[in-house]
Design an enzyme around this catalytic site. Sequence first.
Site, PDB file in Angstrom:
ATOM      1  N   LEU A 128      40.604  28.431  46.256  1.00  0.00           N
ATOM      2  CA  LEU A 128      39.585  29.080  47.075  1.00  0.00           C
ATOM      3  C   LEU A 128      40.115  30.345  47.729  1.00  0.00           C
ATOM      4  O   LEU A 128      41.308  30.511  47.936  1.00  0.00           O
ATOM      5  CB  LEU A 128      39.143  28.123  48.190  1.00  0.00           C
ATOM      6  N   MET A 177      46.499  32.938  39.710  1.00  0.00           N
ATOM      7  CA  MET A 177      45.780  34.039  40.352  1.00  0.00           C
ATOM      8  C   MET A 177      45.709  33.848  41.860  1.00  0.00           C
ATOM      9  O   MET A 177      45.808  34.809  42.620  1.00  0.00           O
ATOM     10  CB  MET A 177      44.365  34.150  39.759  1.00  0.00           C
ATOM     11  N   LYS A 178      45.570  32.611  42.294  1.00  0.00           N
ATOM     12  CA  LYS A 178      45.527  32.342  43.735  1.00  0.00           C
ATOM     13  C   LYS A 178      46.834  32.751  44.411  1.00  0.00           C
ATOM     14  O   LYS A 178      46.831  33.334  45.509  1.00  0.00           O
ATOM     15  CB  LYS A 178      45.248  30.864  43.981  1.00  0.00           C
ATOM     16  N   LEU A 179      47.953  32.482  43.771  1.00  0.00           N
ATOM     17  CA  LEU A 179      49.239  32.896  44.341  1.00  0.00           C
ATOM     18  C   LEU A 179      49.350  34.412  44.411  1.00  0.00           C
ATOM     19  O   LEU A 179      49.875  34.960  45.386  1.00  0.00           O
ATOM     20  CB  LEU A 179      50.396  32.311  43.534  1.00  0.00           C
ATOM     21  N   ASN A 182      47.152  35.520  47.305  1.00  0.00           N
ATOM     22  CA  ASN A 182      47.769  35.256  48.599  1.00  0.00           C
ATOM     23  C   ASN A 182      48.981  36.139  48.840  1.00  0.00           C
ATOM     24  O   ASN A 182      49.280  36.494  49.988  1.00  0.00           O
ATOM     25  CB  ASN A 182      48.145  33.780  48.716  1.00  0.00           C
TER      26      ASN A 182
END
Length: 312
Positions: A128, A177-179, A182
């Site tokens: 998310l 992609m989330k990493l 972030n």
Amino acid sequence: MSTTVARENIGFIGLGLMGHGIAKNIVDKGYPLTFLGRKNRKPAEDLIGRGAREAATSRDVAAASDVVFICVTGSREVEAIIRGPGGLKEGLGKGSVVVDCSTSDPVSTVALAAELKALGVDYVDAPLSRTPKEAWEGTLDAMVGAPDAVFARLKPVIETWAGRIVHIGDTGDGHRMKLLNNFISLGYAAIYSEALALAQKVGISPPRFDSVIRNGRMDCGFYQTFMRWTLDGDRDAHKFTIANAFKDLTYLESMAGAAGIANPLGNATKNSFATAFATGPAEQYVPMLATHIGKLNGVDLMPSKDGVKQKI
């Protein structure tokens, strides 16, 4: 003659800051929901009042569900929920799907996907972006790693809680992609914190600093929520913990190492958060990094609210 479209039975594990809002939207928008409760009874009681059903174990959630969403801290917790005694693996049926909305280690994600595939279960990563406010409103961003057919199956359910859905690739790509996402946002946080400390050291106060950045080319939504702690003492502006930020940056470091790429800015960002994580209380959020960096440099960036000096 009217036709009723069958709704899949949804399971949910992880009723934290983000998970409660997501689960609320799933049940409010017509999906049968079975969830695993937690010590904090308020989310459970709220969901029961909306028509959801509580289960005693992860296994029971799996047995009652076609699709199970997990929204917890990271890979260690996800692995325990799936593999542990009374875990999901004991109750999952062939053809079901497990969706990890946590920010997890992609290496673990790919291993779990292979493990569950042997049971005829699909594993999807759908981490998310945004905050608990958007989770409650059903307007989160989701980046989904899944085969095309599985994504098509899940999309109507994800649309109950996400306003922007990006099918980024196959399983594992969502967490990768989330990493990266972030890394960018937490890198901003580290830059803002150091810039604020330096500004204060040379005699430019946070409000004066903000008067230049806000509404200029360097402004963005993240900057605005980040600054609400330093300017207004608003603890709840961006409720993402420093502990989780540090965890995500260690995952980024691992991903970069596995890919064989130098990641000096990621490591520098991680080190900024490592210091705040080691020296501050458990319940502190990302914008409070500015206060920590200021303290390390002998300047006071602790905000005031209604004339009262705040505490982290």
